[in-house]
Design a protein around this motif. Structure first.
Motif, PDB file in Angstrom:
ATOM      1  N   GLU A 710       0.831  -1.199   0.000  1.00 17.65           N
ATOM      2  CA  GLU A 710       0.000   0.000   0.000  1.00 17.65           C
ATOM      3  C   GLU A 710       0.872   1.259   0.000  1.00 17.65           C
ATOM      4  N   THR A 711       1.983   1.209   0.743  1.00 14.70           N
ATOM      5  CA  THR A 711       2.895   2.351   0.797  1.00 14.70           C
ATOM      6  C   THR A 711       3.458   2.671  -0.584  1.00 14.70           C
ATOM      7  N   ASN A 714       0.698   4.184  -2.864  1.00  8.09           N
ATOM      8  CA  ASN A 714       0.347   5.545  -2.456  1.00  8.09           C
ATOM      9  C   ASN A 714       1.460   6.534  -2.791  1.00  8.09           C
ATOM     10  N   LYS A 715       2.700   6.136  -2.493  1.00  4.86           N
ATOM     11  CA  LYS A 715       3.813   7.051  -2.764  1.00  4.86           C
ATOM     12  C   LYS A 715       4.007   7.263  -4.264  1.00  4.86           C
ATOM     13  N   ASP A 717       1.620   7.250  -6.432  1.00  2.67           N
ATOM     14  CA  ASP A 717       0.548   8.178  -6.815  1.00  2.67           C
ATOM     15  C   ASP A 717       0.919   9.610  -6.431  1.00  2.67           C
ATOM     16  N   THR A 718       1.527   9.756  -5.243  1.00  3.87           N
ATOM     17  CA  THR A 718       1.969  11.089  -4.812  1.00  3.87           C
ATOM     18  C   THR A 718       2.999  11.661  -5.778  1.00  3.87           C
TER      19      THR A 718
END
Length: 863
Positions: A710-711, A714-715, A717-718
């Motif tokens: 998940e990290t 998410n990162k 995507d950031t």
């Protein structure tokens, strides 16, 4: 394709030249008074051709040209009789049409001879020539398949930006076909982004010369002009290099002069010559023999430096181009001749790929006449390649064998020191012996010929091969070796080699990129009056067409099949004369029907060939079938020191595998290609609780931290969001620092996941030793014979592992390849010692696929 005989493989080279002739009647009929007929022929008997054209009404005439007035320019290209007439028309002379004949000119003999001389010197032709040829069948297929895929994606999602790959070898006609796709799409704005700026001429010529694209506008940095001022209903093609159009300034912003690209909504963006990450290794290997500064300049010219960033972004398979390119478009088209990485990793699924390989081309060539009787074969001039390998005598092997497989080391054998006229081989005596051997004049070869009663086809001694070596490319390890070879060939004892003009296309003095080509063209001339040897250690191995080259001698170690065949295909350029007699548009006289690759490290060469064949067919589960498909159109002859033998696909794989090692094969289970860790795959795992639980049971996974998948997602995507802001110049100093840190962190974690999965995969091959039944797949062994042991060894149940395979975490195609390679290596090694481990075996199991084994064949070749 029918089986080839040795005589087919070593077919004689046609010796033909196009001649121009001009004649007039001594006592002309009134209609022919003051006229001269300008024609052409490939017949040596020009007068016989003239009498033939007169038919039954034979009349006395005067021939105004020499019997050997060749229709050849100084660069080796040919012109035609209608070019001579057009030259005369441009000067104001009348082209008199008599009935159906358009060959008569009202001028003097001197006028004709002047026009011929101008064309021979390379005078440019006047006038615009509008091509009208239709698409070939495979080009139409590419357009249809791509168009259908785009439409299917847009029907599912009107905002989708589909991607498509054309895996097409050179001479497919990618520029013309790309334009046809744009036309089919009704595209008004087409952006062509190339990674090799030297290809601009082809893109411009195809657009401006073909009548299908009348009314289209071509623009580039070279042509000038503002694309924004082109009317919206006028189709516009803008051509630019990646480094120019999409490069960033030092602050990471779009170059101001290119901001207009962002303002246009493109209908189609084409990436030309994109090699999906393979470019770095290929460029490095091709030019590694050059001096450091020259190698850097060549690589930079060949491939844009900024590509590193793009490759990194596209390496994460789910990344969209819009995330790192400052452009908006309806669709992307990728063009590449060596996209092995993209095929192997599954970056493009099967329905997103159109393939047109060397095998496809040669199959079309062989089948054309049967399917299209009486029509011109558009593939006829594309030569079929032959690979001839030679085992060197023990006396030479002794001084240059070694490395991981104890193979003949070409780099060591041709090792040299010094520069210019002082360059010299360290093993000069042995290289001299090699020069004698390839002429068939070494004492060892004479004794062996007497013993066996046969004479193998050595390159520079066999009369069938010599014409194909009139212009050859010798690929050597480095600049010193090229200069040492030229010096040795010119020594007094090598009188045979003095017939050849030797050109050193290596080192800073040879020029960078295409600057190295003019001396080669000048030496070759028309290709008929001289013999040449071009010595190179990287230059002229990409993007160059020298049609007179018909042979390449591989005299250096090459690691990758992409590099090997990129160099080899230099000699596959067509050389032909269309409509040689001027009376049949469907006729074509092919001057180079076949071409040759000569290699003196047999095991390495056959390994390259097998990997190339397998790489071209990633969806083919049986590696032997993939290789068989290739060698049916690329026959292989191998000299083992006594006999020259034709080798089939099974034999090629046996030799290739026997020349490897268990250590190297084990590395196949340590390859990043075995696992997929892109965002799409990670999301599938994250969305499946059972799969998430399974990966967490893999040894060392928990050490990566909680919620690692998940990290990463998410990162990443950031990072995408920050990159998007960067394009618009909205990033603050703090955000730029955050972008760098976030990107570094998620890429590092992704790499750690990859390493854990690979470590897990290395435990799987142990199960190959748990059965002696070669028909069993590894899956059978794991699931039916030893499921409990699998849990003990790997920490996962069989069900866990199968779930991860279904989610494409593991790449079963690569696993099949690794199992087949190991089993073939093991059997070949035992057979070498006289042990037939599984006599009568007809099928062999891979990871999850069983394939049929072809029975070995082979014919001894004699002269």
């Amino acid at each position: 394709m029918p089986d080839l005989t040795v005589e087919d493989i070593l077919a004689p080279k046609p010796e033909v030249r196009l001649r121009i002739y001009a004649w007039s009647f001594n006592d002309p009929p009134p209609a022919y008074d003051g006229l001269i007929k300008v024609g052409q022929t490939t017949k040596e008997d020009v007068n016989g051709r003239i009498r033939q054209s007169q038919g039954q009404a034979q009349q006395a005439y005067t021939l105004h040209t020499d019997l050997d007035t060749f229709a050849e320019r100084e660069d080796g290209s040919t012109f035609r009789d209608n070019d001579v007439r057009q030259r005369l028309i441009d000067k104001g002379f009348e082209n008199v049409i008599l009935g159906s004949s358009r060959e008569w000119m009202r001028c003097t003999p001197a006028d004709v001879l002047t026009a011929i001389a101008e064309l021979q010197r390379g005078a440019p032709l006047s006038g615009t020539h509008h091509d009208s040829f239709p698409m070939r069948a495979e080009q139409a297929d590419a357009v249809d398949q791509t168009f259908a895929y785009y439409q299917s994606r847009w029907e599912q999602d009107a905002k989708a930006v589909p991607r498509f790959l054309w895996n097409a070898k050179m001479r497919f006609g990618k520029t013309f076909t790309s334009y046809q796709l744009a036309k089919r799409l009704g595209a008004k704005r087409l952006l062509v982004v190339t990674f090799k700026p030297a290809v601009e001429d082809a893109w411009q010529a195809d657009l401006e010369n073909h009548q299908d694209f009348n009314g289209w506008t071509y623009m580039s940095r070279n042509t000038g002009g503002d694309p924004r001022k082109v009317p919206s209903d006028t189709p516009l093609v803008y051509f630019g290099s990646f480094q120019d159009l999409l490069g960033k300034d030092a602050a990471g912003n779009i170059k101001p002069r290119n901001e207009w690209i962002h303002a246009i909504n493109w209908d189609l963006v084409v990436f030309d010559e994109y090699h999906f990450g393979a470019w770095r290794d290929t460029a490095k290997e091709l030019f590694e023999g050059e001096d450091a500064a020259v190698a850097k300049a060549e690589a930079k010219l060949e491939y844009a430096g900024e590509l590193e960033v793009v490759n990194e972004d596209l390496g994460e398979l789910s990344e969209a181009e819009a995330e790192f390119l400052p452009i908006t478009t309806r669709a992307y088209l990728y063009l590449s001749g060596t996209p092995f990485k993209a095929l192997a990793t599954g970056e493009f699924i099967e329905e997103q790929i159109f393939n047109w390989t060397y095998t496809d081309e040669q199959r079309a060539r062989a089948e054309w006449d049967g399917k299209n009787p009486g029509q011109r074969n558009p593939y006829a001039a594309l030569p079929q390649m032959r690979l001839l390998t030679y085992q060197m005598p023990d006396e030479l092997l002794a001084i240059a064998s070694g490395g991981e497989f104890d193979e003949f080391d070409l780099n060591e054998f041709f090792k040299a020191k010094g520069s210019g006229v002082l360059a010299q081989f360290e093993h000069k005596d042995e290289v001299q012996k090699w020069l004698n051997i390839i002429r068939g004049s070494g004492p060892t070869q004479t004794i062996e010929s007497l013993k066996t009663g046969t004479r193998p086809p050595w390159p520079y001694s066999d009369v069938r091969l010599l014409p194909y070596l009139n212009h050859a490319f010798w690929f050597l390890p480095n600049v010193a070796a090229c200069e040492a070879m030229k010096n040795l060939l010119e020594e007094p004892q090598n009188t045979f080699w003095h017939e050849y003009d030797v050109i050193v296309a290596a080192g800073a003095g040879a020029g960078i990129g295409l600057d190295a080509l003019p001396p080669v063209r000048k030496a070759i001339g028309n290709g008929e009056d001289a013999k040449t040897i071009t010595l190179s250690c990287g230059k002229l191995t990409t993007g160059v067409t020298v049609k007179q080259w018909a042979s390449i001698l591989m005299l250096r170690n090459l690691k990758s099949p992409e590099t090997y065949f990129q160099a080899a295909f230099r000699v596959q350029s067509p050389w032909s004369i269309p409509n040689p007699e001027g009376d049949d548009p469907n006729a074509e006289l092919v001057k180079k029907p076949i071409c040759f690759v000569f290699d003196f490290a047999p095991t390495r060469a056959l390994r390259q060939l097998s990997e190339y064949g397998i790489g071209l067919s990633p969806s083919e589960p049986n590696p032997e079938k993939a290789v068989a498909d290739l060698v049916s159109f690329l026959p292989v002859l191998a000299y083992d020191g006594a006999n020259m033998t034709q080798i089939d696909a099974g034999g090629i794989l046996d030799i290739a595998m026997a020349g490897t090692s268990a250590t190297l094969l084990a590395r196949k289970w340590e390859s990043a290609m075995l696992v997929n860790v892109d965002n799409d795959t990670l999301r599938r795992v994250l969305d499946n609780p059972e799969a998430l639980g399974a990966v967490e049971r893999i040894e060392g996974w928990r050490a990566l931290g909680d919620n690692v998948i998940e990290t990463i997602i998410n990162k990443s995507d950031t990072v995408k969001d920050l990159k998007k802001k960067a394009k618009d110049g909205e990033l603050s100093t703090t955000e730029k620092k955050e972008l760098t840190e976030e990107e570094r962190e998620y890429k590092n974690k992704r790499k750690q996941i990859q390493e854990k999965l690979i470590k897990f995969a290395t435990r799987i091959p142990a199960f190959m030793y748990l059965t002696d039944f070669r028909e069993n797949t590894l899956v059978d062994v794991i699931t039916k014979i030893e499921p409990e042991l699998f849990l003990t060894v790997t920490g996962l149940t069989v069900e866990d592992f199968n779930l991860l395979v279904r989610l494409r975490v593991f790449n079963t195609e690569r696993m099949n390849e690794a199992v087949f390679a190991f089993r073939r290596y093991e059997d070949a090694s035992l057979r070498y010692t006289g042990i037939e481990s599984h006599e009568g075996l007809t099928h062999i199991g891979g990871y999850d696929t069983v394939v049929e084994i072809a029975q070995p064949q082979g014919d001894t070749i004699q002269q």
